[in-house]
Write a protein that holds these residues in place. Structure first.
Motif, short mmCIF file in Angstrom:
data_model
loop_
_atom_site.label_atom_id
_atom_site.label_comp_id
_atom_site.label_asym_id
_atom_site.label_seq_id
_atom_site.Cartn_x
_atom_site.Cartn_y
_atom_site.Cartn_z
N ARG A 223 2.31 1.92 -3.45
CA ARG A 223 1.30 2.49 -4.35
C ARG A 223 1.05 3.97 -4.03
O ARG A 223 0.90 4.79 -4.94
N LEU A 224 1.03 4.31 -2.77
CA LEU A 224 0.82 5.71 -2.38
C LEU A 224 2.01 6.59 -2.77
O LEU A 224 1.82 7.70 -3.28
N ALA B 59 1.80 7.21 -6.44
CA ALA B 59 0.80 8.25 -6.74
C ALA B 59 1.38 9.62 -6.44
O ALA B 59 1.19 10.57 -7.21
N ARG B 60 2.13 9.73 -5.36
CA ARG B 60 2.77 11.00 -5.02
C ARG B 60 3.79 11.38 -6.09
O ARG B 60 3.88 12.53 -6.51
N VAL C 141 0.84 -1.20 0.00
CA VAL C 141 0.00 0.00 0.00
C VAL C 141 0.88 1.25 0.00
O VAL C 141 0.62 2.20 -0.76
N LEU C 142 1.92 1.25 0.81
CA LEU C 142 2.83 2.40 0.87
C LEU C 142 3.48 2.66 -0.49
O LEU C 142 3.58 3.81 -0.92
#
Length: 100
Positions: free
Chosen positions: A22-23, A26-27, A19-20
């Motif tokens: 993927r985040l 996105a950033r 999850v990290l």
């Protein structure tokens, strides 16, 4: 702690890491978009913005129980790598503009 519990905890960390990643991806995409909006490589690092981001991270970390000794260095590194990426993207865009 039993071996099976250790493995379960590590599996949970692996899911969190996914999850990290993927985040952060996105950033990174937003960092690239913002690079196109900046005037040039000298405008990449904004000390006021950096201080605001770090203050917000510090406050958020406190609020959710994340050790600031982890949060702040991680974000400093993230901000530095983001700035380097923006500088590279701006330089590439300038080279493309100069190409015949």
């Amino acid at each position: 702690m039993s071996l099976s519990e250790l493995e379960a905890r590590r599996a949970r960390i692996d899911r969190i890491d996914s999850v990290l990643v993927r985040l952060v991806a996105a950033r990174q995409r937003q960092v690239a978009v913002i690079a196109a909006l900046k005037a040039g490589p000298d405008s990449v690092r904004d000390p006021v913005r950096i201080a605001a981001v770090l203050a917000r991270v510090q406050s958020t970390a406190r609020g959710c129980g994340l050790d600031e000794a982890i949060a702040i260095p991680v974000w400093r590194e993230l901000l530095e790598r983001s700035a380097e990426a923006q500088q590279m993207l701006i330089a590439l865009a300038r080279q493309a503009d100069r190409s015949p």
